[in-house]
Design a protein around this motif. Structure first.
Motif, short mmCIF file in Angstrom:
data_model
loop_
_atom_site.label_atom_id
_atom_site.label_comp_id
_atom_site.label_asym_id
_atom_site.label_seq_id
_atom_site.Cartn_x
_atom_site.Cartn_y
_atom_site.Cartn_z
N ARG A 65 -6.11 31.97 -65.78
CA ARG A 65 -7.58 31.95 -65.78
C ARG A 65 -8.12 31.46 -64.44
O ARG A 65 -9.05 32.03 -63.87
CB ARG A 65 -8.09 31.07 -66.91
CG ARG A 65 -9.60 31.15 -67.12
CD ARG A 65 -10.05 30.27 -68.27
NE ARG A 65 -9.90 28.86 -67.98
CZ ARG A 65 -10.78 28.14 -67.26
NH1 ARG A 65 -11.84 28.70 -66.77
NH2 ARG A 65 -10.57 26.86 -67.06
N ILE A 66 -7.52 30.42 -63.91
CA ILE A 66 -7.94 29.89 -62.60
C ILE A 66 -7.71 30.93 -61.51
O ILE A 66 -8.56 31.13 -60.63
CB ILE A 66 -7.20 28.57 -62.30
CG1 ILE A 66 -7.73 27.47 -63.22
CG2 ILE A 66 -7.39 28.17 -60.84
CD1 ILE A 66 -6.95 26.17 -63.13
N ALA A 67 -6.57 31.64 -61.57
CA ALA A 67 -6.29 32.69 -60.58
C ALA A 67 -7.32 33.81 -60.69
O ALA A 67 -7.79 34.34 -59.67
CB ALA A 67 -4.88 33.23 -60.78
N GLU A 71 -9.91 34.97 -57.82
CA GLU A 71 -9.96 36.37 -57.37
C GLU A 71 -11.36 36.95 -57.53
O GLU A 71 -11.87 37.61 -56.63
CB GLU A 71 -8.96 37.19 -58.18
CG GLU A 71 -8.86 38.63 -57.73
CD GLU A 71 -7.83 39.40 -58.54
OE1 GLU A 71 -7.99 40.61 -58.67
OE2 GLU A 71 -6.87 38.78 -59.02
N LYS A 72 -12.00 36.66 -58.66
CA LYS A 72 -13.36 37.14 -58.89
C LYS A 72 -14.32 36.54 -57.87
O LYS A 72 -15.19 37.23 -57.34
CB LYS A 72 -13.79 36.78 -60.31
CG LYS A 72 -15.14 37.31 -60.70
CD LYS A 72 -15.48 36.95 -62.13
CE LYS A 72 -16.85 37.44 -62.51
NZ LYS A 72 -17.21 37.07 -63.88
N ASP A 73 -14.14 35.26 -57.59
CA ASP A 73 -14.98 34.60 -56.60
C ASP A 73 -14.81 35.24 -55.22
O ASP A 73 -15.79 35.48 -54.51
CB ASP A 73 -14.64 33.11 -56.55
CG ASP A 73 -15.58 32.32 -55.66
OD1 ASP A 73 -16.80 32.57 -55.74
OD2 ASP A 73 -15.09 31.46 -54.89
N GLN A 74 -13.57 35.53 -54.87
CA GLN A 74 -13.31 36.17 -53.58
C GLN A 74 -13.94 37.56 -53.52
O GLN A 74 -14.54 37.94 -52.52
CB GLN A 74 -11.81 36.27 -53.33
CG GLN A 74 -11.48 36.95 -52.03
CD GLN A 74 -10.47 36.17 -51.25
OE1 GLN A 74 -9.91 35.23 -51.75
NE2 GLN A 74 -10.24 36.57 -50.03
N ARG A 77 -17.63 37.23 -53.05
CA ARG A 77 -17.94 36.87 -51.67
C ARG A 77 -17.88 38.08 -50.76
O ARG A 77 -18.75 38.28 -49.91
CB ARG A 77 -16.99 35.79 -51.16
CG ARG A 77 -17.27 34.43 -51.71
CD ARG A 77 -16.33 33.41 -51.13
NE ARG A 77 -16.53 32.11 -51.77
CZ ARG A 77 -15.76 31.07 -51.57
NH1 ARG A 77 -14.74 31.16 -50.76
NH2 ARG A 77 -16.01 29.94 -52.18
N LEU A 78 -16.84 38.90 -50.94
CA LEU A 78 -16.72 40.11 -50.14
C LEU A 78 -17.88 41.06 -50.40
O LEU A 78 -18.46 41.64 -49.46
CB LEU A 78 -15.39 40.82 -50.42
CG LEU A 78 -14.14 40.16 -49.87
CD1 LEU A 78 -12.89 40.88 -50.36
CD2 LEU A 78 -14.18 40.13 -48.35
N LEU A 79 -18.23 41.24 -51.67
CA LEU A 79 -19.34 42.11 -52.03
C LEU A 79 -20.64 41.59 -51.44
O LEU A 79 -21.44 42.36 -50.90
CB LEU A 79 -19.43 42.23 -53.55
CG LEU A 79 -20.46 43.21 -54.09
CD1 LEU A 79 -20.10 44.64 -53.66
CD2 LEU A 79 -20.50 43.14 -55.61
N LYS A 80 -20.84 40.30 -51.53
CA LYS A 80 -22.04 39.69 -50.97
C LYS A 80 -22.10 39.87 -49.46
O LYS A 80 -23.15 40.19 -48.89
CB LYS A 80 -22.07 38.20 -51.33
CG LYS A 80 -23.32 37.48 -50.92
CD LYS A 80 -23.27 36.03 -51.39
CE LYS A 80 -24.50 35.27 -50.99
NZ LYS A 80 -24.46 33.87 -51.43
#
Length: 166
Positions: A65-67, A71-74, A77-80
């Protein structure tokens, strides 16, 4: 025998009594300086193999879940960052188009102003409006290039002009 039982703490206490209350506060902290940090109390309870498997599964699930969250956060960030870069490009393109439109309007306004000044100059050379009208129409019989007969209109204009000049 007193030397044998004396240690650093008793010497600190004697110094505290001599130096006053502020020194007493520092001496109390110095007494705990040499001690090792305390560790959390752990219970040495028996853990069955089933409970250990559950704990391991939960730990694996939590790590996954943490991974996924990382990954979702990364990805977010890339999308943003991509959206921000796209917006910057759009803004630059918009400013470039706006500057081009302003330059074009400026040149059009200059041309319109030159035409207006030229028309105004031509308008001011006549003494009255009838002179300008008479200049723009063909007053002689053979000068009119059109096909309709405009002799009556020409006569009315000449009569009006002559009335004004009397």
């Amino acid at each position: 025998m007193d030397d044998f039982f004396e240690d650093a703490q008793t010497q600190d206490i004697q110094n505290v009594q001599q130096d006053g209350s502020q020194a007493q506060q520092y001496a109390v902290f110095d007494a705990f300086e040499n001690e090792s940090p305390t560790q959390a109390i752990t219970l040495n309870a028996y853990v069955s193999p089933e409970q250990q498997l559950r704990k391991d599964k939960l730990r694996v699930i939590e790590d996954e879940r943490i991974a996924q969250i990382r990954e979702k956060d990364q990805q977010e960030r890339l999308l943003k960052q991509q959206k921000k870069q796209k917006a910057q490009e759009y803004l630059q393109e918009f400013k470039k188009q706006q500057d081009a439109d302003i330059a074009q309007k400026r040149s059009q306004n200059k041309q319109k102003q030159e035409i207006w000044l030229e028309n105004n100059k031509n308008h001011n050379q006549y003494k009255n409006s009838w002179d300008q009208i008479a200049q723009n129409i063909a007053l002689k019989d053979g000068e009119y290039p059109g096909q309709k007969d405009v002799t009556k209109m020409r006569q009315a204009i000449l009569n009006k002009r002559s009335d004004l000049t009397k």
